[in-house]
Each structure stands twice: as structure tokens, then as C-alpha cells.
Motif scaffolding. Structure first.
Motif, PDB file in Angstrom:
ATOM      1  N   PHE A   1       0.851  -1.185   0.000  1.00 55.97           N
ATOM      2  CA  PHE A   1       0.000   0.000   0.000  1.00 55.97           C
ATOM      3  C   PHE A   1       0.891   1.240   0.000  1.00 55.97           C
ATOM      4  O   PHE A   1       2.123   1.151  -0.091  1.00 55.97           O
ATOM      5  N   PHE A   2       0.270   2.399   0.090  1.00 62.97           N
ATOM      6  CA  PHE A   2       1.006   3.649  -0.057  1.00 62.97           C
ATOM      7  C   PHE A   2       2.116   3.816   0.972  1.00 62.97           C
ATOM      8  O   PHE A   2       3.087   4.522   0.729  1.00 62.97           O
ATOM      9  N   GLY A   3       1.979   3.158   2.125  1.00 66.05           N
ATOM     10  CA  GLY A   3       3.004   3.292   3.155  1.00 66.05           C
ATOM     11  C   GLY A   3       4.170   2.337   2.977  1.00 66.05           C
ATOM     12  O   GLY A   3       5.166   2.448   3.703  1.00 66.05           O
ATOM     13  N   ALA A   4       4.066   1.394   2.042  1.00 65.01           N
ATOM     14  CA  ALA A   4       5.119   0.391   1.896  1.00 65.01           C
ATOM     15  C   ALA A   4       5.560   0.196   0.452  1.00 65.01           C
ATOM     16  O   ALA A   4       6.394  -0.659   0.167  1.00 65.01           O
ATOM     17  N   VAL A   5       5.016   0.991  -0.484  1.00 62.10           N
ATOM     18  CA  VAL A   5       5.310   0.775  -1.902  1.00 62.10           C
ATOM     19  C   VAL A   5       6.782   1.015  -2.222  1.00 62.10           C
ATOM     20  O   VAL A   5       7.327   0.470  -3.188  1.00 62.10           O
ATOM     21  N   ASN A   6       7.457   1.834  -1.408  1.00 61.41           N
ATOM     22  CA  ASN A   6       8.879   2.104  -1.653  1.00 61.41           C
ATOM     23  C   ASN A   6       9.747   0.855  -1.528  1.00 61.41           C
ATOM     24  O   ASN A   6      10.884   0.831  -2.009  1.00 61.41           O
ATOM     25  N   LYS A   7       9.217  -0.197  -0.924  1.00 63.26           N
ATOM     26  CA  LYS A   7      10.013  -1.410  -0.749  1.00 63.26           C
ATOM     27  C   LYS A   7      10.223  -2.163  -2.063  1.00 63.26           C
ATOM     28  O   LYS A   7      11.053  -3.066  -2.131  1.00 63.26           O
ATOM     29  N   LEU A   8       9.474  -1.778  -3.107  1.00 63.35           N
ATOM     30  CA  LEU A   8       9.694  -2.383  -4.423  1.00 63.35           C
ATOM     31  C   LEU A   8      11.022  -1.941  -5.028  1.00 63.35           C
ATOM     32  O   LEU A   8      11.513  -2.562  -5.972  1.00 63.35           O
ATOM     33  N   GLU A   9      11.580  -0.853  -4.508  1.00 66.67           N
ATOM     34  CA  GLU A   9      12.808  -0.312  -5.094  1.00 66.67           C
ATOM     35  C   GLU A   9      13.965  -1.295  -5.021  1.00 66.67           C
ATOM     36  O   GLU A   9      14.907  -1.205  -5.813  1.00 66.67           O
ATOM     37  N   ILE A  10      13.923  -2.228  -4.084  1.00 68.13           N
ATOM     38  CA  ILE A  10      15.014  -3.191  -3.956  1.00 68.13           C
ATOM     39  C   ILE A  10      15.152  -4.050  -5.213  1.00 68.13           C
ATOM     40  O   ILE A  10      16.242  -4.540  -5.533  1.00 68.13           O
TER      41      ILE A  10
END
Length: 562
Positions: free
Chosen positions: A459-468
Motif C-alpha cells: 500500500f502507499f506506506g510500503a510501496v517504496n520497498k519495491l525499489e530493492i
């Protein structure tokens, strides 16, 4: 849209018995007798006349029981409304309080019509405890003027201004008033113990607030105590029906009253549904929250037409109704009729009731409504829980209930988002079966295929984890497998993150495969068109299928790559 309007009373009448009628009438009389002193005390503490409190209890109590969604809910003025109503009266006047109450009734009615009753349950318990304890402190402070007999014309609603005025006038304590207040308070605090003794066993027949009113009034008359009474301040209670009248309204005033009306509606919804939920556990029934909100809305629209003000479900009176044998809305209707009878018959006697006794009743209500033991238990809970509860409590006491609830909800949401983002993770899966196959390895030994598993909620609070997955240190695979069997939820921001990932991988010449889709993430991916861009052939059922698809997609290494 069909409005589901079905009062609980309709469910009770088909199987209603004469035996239950007797229990309901007895319970209604008991609650009616208890409600009289409470209605007057709450009204006076709110800056209104005792007459306004009584007619609020009569009108709102009748409508809540006749049209509500609970079998045993008793409606009327409550202690929780005291700081809100007092502030509105001080800032806008009593006439505008009536308009704010009716506007709040419209909001409550709309909440019930649009079936928002279940949403009230989303308010965290830490927020509820924080503002409940805060309201109790505000009520207690507001009673110091009448409890001590201070010579103050009117207390300001603001916290710091109130403290300043109380401190400046503390030397004006009226000793006869203080003595009567303390005696009434002690009597109420130990009422249950006194009622168990042989000498005072007769007290069991009357509720504590009524008993203290009778005794305090008798003591005031017998000893000719120079204390303020309902008659000296308000001129008594009219022994007649109130005039039916619409409060005057202007568009300019209406705009200013929207915020207070929202506060009344919010607190009314919370308190009434909490009261109904507590009652459900006692009588083993289930209330209809949307019907209850519609009834509360109609009650708050109707009460100001008879001079009343904000009302909601009263936890203490509802509990008394249950303990007295009430099991259907008939008990609540009887309670309203008992109040009406007492006003028309006994109104002249109310002029002699001392305000000190009513103040003591409200102080006891404030003491009992606070869940003070929750402060002792704070050390057992997380820092997030403590921050929410204490912030809501502090802001309720110092500033405003609406701001406090808003702050508590914002903090609760932020902490929840942070917690959910911490639980969401992406882990690389080992592909041991491919690590020794030259066709799947680059000359430097890195894999041409990588597999990752998503856990939790994207969700919007965890989408940055796709950057890995785009990290250069993760290598430059030709196929990336995203296993979603442990992904339980996907929102539109997470979807956008996947779309960005797909686009960037395509630019690198890399193919994205997904597998193990659960119902909610899968539904969103198909409906949004993401699968169309990905390709149906790149959606696999299991990780094994995805690996087989990856092997098929890998082109032979060129000689310069070997």
C-alpha cells in the motif's frame, strides 16, 4: 435508495407478555425517578436551565426507545455533553445551542440512513478512553464553582482562563454550600454501603441521586441553610407543557454552528453505540447501529422544539434499566412518561432543591465515568498506545473534544500505517536448482533469473520497498519473478508502484513474471489493465510454473557473454 427503518420495538411486540410488561413498567419507573435529578444536574452543569434538561430527557428518551435499534437503551442528556454544551452556550448562546443540536440530529440521521453505524467501531479504544477520561476532568473542574459556592458570575469555557478565574476567586468559598456539597458527595460515594445496613436499609428503594436530593432539600429547609437553590437561580420549574417553537435561524449563524454540530453528532454517535454495545453483552442481544443512529438523530431534532438540547444513549440509566428488569423499549417509554408525570405534579417542589446537591451528583458522575485504572495499565502497552491515549486526554482537557478525537485518530492511523509498513516485506528466494546450471548464469556467476516474495500489504506506506528489485546490487537479471502468494492486500498506490516497476524492467530488457495471486490483489491487477500490459502468459499459478516459464524465456548466451 431504500431506507431500512425498522425500530427494535416492532421485533418485541409480537411475543410480548403481561409478565414482561410488569417488569418493564417497574424498570421504567425506577429509571424515570433516577433520570429526574440527573437531567437537572446535567442541564445546570451545561449552562442551561433544569427545565431544559428535563424536557430533553422526556422527548429524547421517548423517541430513542420508540424508534431506536436497541431493546434497552435509555436516551437523554448525559455528562459527556457537559463541556461541549457549556462551551456552545458560552460562545453562541442557548438559542444557537438548539440550532446546533437540530443540525447534529440531521447529521446523525444521515449517518444512519447511509449505514455508517459500523464505522464508529473503527475508533480505537485508546482514543475512546482518552477523551472519556478527559471529559470527566473537564466536568469535575466545571463543578468547582457550584460545589464550593464561589462568587463567580460565569466560568469561561477555556481551560487556562477557567483555572485563572477559579484561582482568583478561591477565597470566596461559601462554607454552608461547601458543607452541604461535601456531605452530599460522601453520601453518594458510600450510598451502596449505607443501603446494606439495617438502619438505612430503606435506601434500597430509591436511587442514590434521588435520595440525596430529598435529604439535601430537607436539610436546607430544616436548618434554613443560606445556599443557592433552583428557585433562587432559575425561578423554579414551570408546571406545564413547554411551548412548541422553532428556533430562529440565519444562514450566517448556521455556518458558524456546523463545527459544534459535528462535535455533538460525533460524541452522540460514539456514546449511544458504546452504550448499546455494552447493553448487548448483558442481555445477550444485538442492536442495530444504523437504526439507533436514526433514532438519535430524530431525538436531537425533536428535543429543541420543546426547549431541550443534545441527547444520546445514557450508559448509567441503560444499565439501571437492565438491572431493574427492563428488556424491551416499553421500559424506556414508561421512563419518559414517569418524568412527564413528575414534572406536571411535583414541579413546585423542585424550587427548593439546593444546587450544591446537584453539583455533588455531577461530581460523582465524573468520577465514575472516568476509566482511571487505564492510566495504571499504560506501562503494559506500547509507546504508540500511550501516545494516542495521553494525547487525546490532554487535548480534551486543555483544548477541545473534536480536536482531541481528530488528533487521536490521526495518530492512530499514522502508527497503524507505520506498523503495517514494517510488516510488509520483500525477500529474495534462493533458486538452488539453478545455481549450478551454466545456462542460467552470467560469466560473473550471477543469476539470469531472480525470484522475490511479497509479504503483507503493498500500500502507499510500503510501496517504496519495491525499489530493492531495481537496486544495481541485486544484479541485472533477464527474468524477475514476483511471488505474491503471501500478499493479502494491494491498493492503487501499490498498483502504481508495480506499473512503474514493470516499465523500468522492460527498459532494461527484463521480463516480469507474477505468480500466486490472491483474490484482492489479483482482482485489482486484472481490472486496472496491469495484466494486459504484463501479458496473460506471464501470470503463473505457482512458483514452480513461474520458474518453468522463466527457463523458456531465457535466450541462449551469446559467445561474447560466455
Amino acid at each position: 435508495m431504500k431506507i431500512p427503518f425498522h425500530p427494535k420495538l416492532l421485533d418485541c411486540l409480537p411475543d410480548y407478555t403481561q409478565a414482561q410488561l410488569g417488569k418493564d413498567v417497574a424498570a421504567g419507573i425506577t429509571v424515570g425517578v433516577l433520570a429526574l435529578p440527573l437531567a437537572m444536574a446535567f442541564a445546570i452543569a451545561s449552562g442551561a436551565s433544569p427545565t431544559a434538561g428535563i424536557w430533553t430527557a422526556i422527548v429524547a428518551g421517548l423517541i430513542t426507545s420508540a424508534l431506536g435499534g436497541s431493546r434497552v437503551q435509555i436516551g437523554g442528556p448525559t455528562g459527556a455533553f457537559i463541556p461541549i454544551v457549556y462551551g456552545i452556550v458560552a460562545m453562541y448562546g442557548f438559542g444557537n445551542l438548539l440550532i446546533a443540536t437540530m443540525l447534529a440530529g440531521v447529521f446523525l440521521l444521515a449517518m444512519g440512513i447511509f449505514r455508517l453505524g459500523q464505522l464508529i467501531r473503527f475508533i480505537p479504544v485508546s482514543v475512546v478512553i482518552g477523551f472519556t477520561n478527559g471529559i470527566a476532568v473537564v466536568i469535575f473542574m466545571a463543578q468547582l464553582k457550584d460545589f464550593l459556592g464561589l462568587q463567580i458570575a460565569e466560568l469561561p469555557p477555556e481551560f487556562f482562563a477557567k483555572i485563572k478565574v477559579l484561582a482568583a476567586n478561591i477565597q470566596s468559598v461559601h462554607l454552608p454550600t461547601l458543607a452541604l456539597s461535601v456531605a452530599s458527595l460522601i453520601f453518594l460515594l458510600f450510598y451502596n454501603r449505607l443501603a446494606q445496613t439495617r438502619t438505612l436499609g430503606f435506601l434500597r428503594r430509591a436511587p442514590g441521586p434521588l435520595a440525596v436530593l430529598v435529604l439535601a432539600t430537607a436539610a436546607t429547609a430544616l436548618f434554613e441553610l443560606p445556599v443557592e437553590t433552583i428557585g433562587s437561580r432559575f425561578g423554579g420549574i414551570p408546571q406545564e407543557l413547554p411551548a412548541f417553537a422553532l428556533p430562529s435561524l440565519s444562514l450566517e449563524t448556521l455556518g458558524k454552528l456546523i463545527s459544534p454540530a459535528i462535535t455533538i453528532a460525533l460524541l452522540g454517535a460514539i456514546e449511544s453505540l458504546l452504550s448499546a454495545r455494552v447493553a448487548d453483552t448483558t442481555i445477550e442481544d444485538r442492536h442495530d447501529p444504523n437504526q439507533e443512529l436514526m433514532a438519535q438523530g430524530l431525538a436531537n431534532i425533536a428535543a429543541p422544539l420543546f426547549g431541550g438540547f443534545a441527547a444520546t444513549g445514557a450508559i448509567a440509566r441503560t444499565a439501571t434499566n437492565i438491572r431493574s428488569g427492563g428488556r424491551t423499549p416499553i421500559a424506556g417509554i414508561v421512563h419518559a412518561l414517569v418524568l412527564l408525570t413528575m414534572v406536571l405534579v411535583l414541579a413546585p417542589l423542585a424550587s427548593h432543591i439546593p444546587l450544591a446537591a446537584l453539583s455533588a451528583i455531577v461530581v460523582v458522575v465524573a468520577i465514575n465515568m472516568g476509566e482511571w485504572h487505564e492510566f495504571k495499565k499504560l506501562r503494559r502497552f506500547s509507546n504508540n498506545y500511550r501516545a494516542i491515549l495521553l494525547s487525546t486526554f490532554f487535548v480534551t482537557v486543555v483544548f477541545d473534544l473534536t480536536i482531541a478525537v481528530e488528533l487521536g485518530m490521526v495518530l492512530a492511523c499514522l502508527f497503524f500505517i507505520y506498523r503495517m509498513s514494517e510488516l510488509t516485506r520483500i525477500e529474495r528466494l534462493p533458486l538452488k536448482e539453478h545455481e549450478q546450471e551454466p545456462a542460467f548464469l552470467y560469466p560473473d556467476g550471477s543469476l539470469r533469473i531472480t525470484a522475490w516474495r511479497l509479504y503483507g500489504s503493498l500500500f502507499f506506506g510500503a510501496v517504496n520497498k519495491l525499489e530493492i528489485l531495481l537496486d544495481p546490487h541485486a544484479g541485472h537479471p533477464e527474468v524477475v519473478i514476483l511471488d505474491m502468494q503471501s500478499l493479502i492486500q494491494l491498493d492503487t498506490t501499490g498498483l502504481e508502484g508495480l506499473e512503474n516497476l514493470l516499465g523500468k524492467l522492460k527498459k532494461r530488457g527484463c521480463t516480469l513474471l507474477v505468480c500466486g495471486l490472491n483474490s484482492q490483489p489479483g482482482s485489482l491487477l486484472y481490472r486496472s489493465g496491469f495484466i494486459d500490459h504484463l501479458g496473460d502468459e506471464n501470470v503463473c499459478t505457482t512458483l514452480t510454473d513461474a520458474l518453468a516459464r522463466a527457463e523458456y524465456l531465457l535466450p541462449p548466451l551469446q559467445e561474447d557473454e560466455v
